[in-house]
Write an enzyme that holds these catalytic residues in place. Structure first.
Site, PDB file in Angstrom:
ATOM      1  CG  ASP A   1      -1.933   1.010   1.331  1.00  0.00           C
ATOM      2  OD1 ASP A   1      -2.364   1.463   0.265  1.00  0.00           O
ATOM      3  OD2 ASP A   1      -2.361   1.351   2.455  1.00  0.00           O
TER       4      ASP A   1
ATOM      5  CG  ASP B   1       0.853   7.610  -3.599  1.00  0.00           C
ATOM      6  OD1 ASP B   1       0.686   8.411  -4.542  1.00  0.00           O
ATOM      7  OD2 ASP B   1       0.343   7.757  -2.477  1.00  0.00           O
TER       8      ASP B   1
END
Ligand code: G3H
Ligand code: 13P
Ligand code: ZN
Length: 335
Positions: free
Chosen positions: A99, A121
């Site tokens: 994540d 990200d």
């Protein structure tokens, strides 16, 4: 390759997302940091026969240690197989996902230690830099059939140690170009959700921008979209925490009916961490208040684990629509 996710028993997100696109549901992506959370997620998803994405943040990796995580990963598949057999249930597809991967190196390290999916990200970088970084991760990950999630747009609040005062909503005009240039398998978007337990201020309209989601869906028909920051902040847990000495003020989350709407359209993965933290904390505080003489961790972590499991079952059934969907995904995986 140090360890392949296939040897550990995990799957990438391809079959899950193709079933989710067709079936109008979203796969739950639940974060964990310790054994009890991991057990609650897997048993809850097994009992509701839901596919699941186990999410490990960079912070979780630092906290639980990389080697420990690998053992937990192996252990969880064994546990799932044993429980499925004992309960007469089919096995469920499980993805091990990084994540908010912050760099190419973190993604490579996770892939080498058995992750079947990673998020890179790059949303805080300028557009071209985000494209370049994401493309580089995809190029490496796809060699091992590991799926990649990218992100466009910035969620308000704290994300990856970067604080944003306002949402920078994903621009629908950018999504086609981003997906084509990077080759990502799914795309996280910013439509008004945010991380943590304080998503809206008192008096603020509690609404996510489903209109932007629908615009994006038109630009990328059938492409898997991801929603971060999707905890609903259950008020009974907040009240219990405050009743037993906690101090959570004005905690507001995303209404479950809005998440259900999103799951029916292009959203295929919904990220939930804070709700688990709240439920676990509420239960532990309750046990401590009711039995102040207790000091055996099993006596407070055990009830917390049961409460967490019930939370995940309810989410899968009532919010994500993923309950009962694992058999069709397992069939797709066998093809
Ligand atoms: O998006 C963030 C997740 O809730 C993980 O949080 O970085 O505190 O582990 P963390
Ligand atoms: P919440 O803080 O809303 O649970 O979001 C979690 C998340 O997005 C993990 O990536
Ligand atoms: Zn997130």
């Amino acid at each position: 390759m140090a360890v392949s996710y296939r040897d550990l028993g995990f799957v990438n997100t391809k079959a899950m997302f193709s079933a989710a696109v067709k079936g109008g549901f979203a796969v739950p992506a639940y974060n964990f940091n310790n054994m009890e959370q991991l057990q609650a997620i897997v048993t809850g998803c097994l009992e509701s026969q839901s596919p699941v994405i186990l999410q490990v943040s960079k912070g979780a990796r630092d906290y639980a240690d990389q080697t420990l995580l690998r053992y937990m990963g192996q252990g969880v598949i064994e546990m799932m197989k044993r429980m499925a057999k004992e309960k007469g249930l089919g096995e469920i597809p499980i993805t091990m996902h990084l994540d908010h991967g912050d760099s190419y190196e973190t993604c490579v390290s996770c892939i080498e230690s058995g992750f079947s999916s990673v998020m890179i990200d790059g949303s805080h970088h300028p557009y071209e830099q985000n494209v370049e970084l994401t493309r580089k991760v995809v190029e490496y990950a796809h060699k091992y059939d590991v799926t990649v999630e990218g992100e466009l747009g910035i969620l308000a609040g704290v994300e990856d140690d970067v604080k944003a005062e306002h949402h920078t909503y994903t621009q629908p005009e950018e999504v086609q170009d981003f997906v084509a240039k990077t080759g990502v398998d799914s795309l996280a978007i910013a439509i008004g959700t945010s991380h943590g337990a304080y998503k809206f201020k008192p008096g603020q309209k509690v609404e996510i921008r489903l209109d932007i989601l629908h615009e994006i869906e038109k630009k990328l028909p059938g492409f898997p979209i991801v929603l971060h920051g999707s905890s609903s902040v259950p008020q009974d847990a907040v009240e219990m925490i405050n009743k037993y000495g906690g101090k959570l003020k004005d905690s507001v989350g995303i209404p479950e009916n809005q998440l259900r709407e999103a799951a029916k359209s292009a959203v295929c993965k919904i990220n939930i961490d804070s709700d688990g933290r709240l439920v676990m904390t509420a239960k532990i505080r309750e046990v401590f208040a009711a039995k102040p003489e207790e000091f055996d961790p099993r006596k407070y972590l055990g009830p917390a684990r049961d409460a967490l499991k019930n939370l995940y079952i309810a989410k899968n059934k009532n919010v994500l629509g993923s309950a009962g969907k694992s058999a069709e995904i397992m069939a797709l995986l066998k093809k």
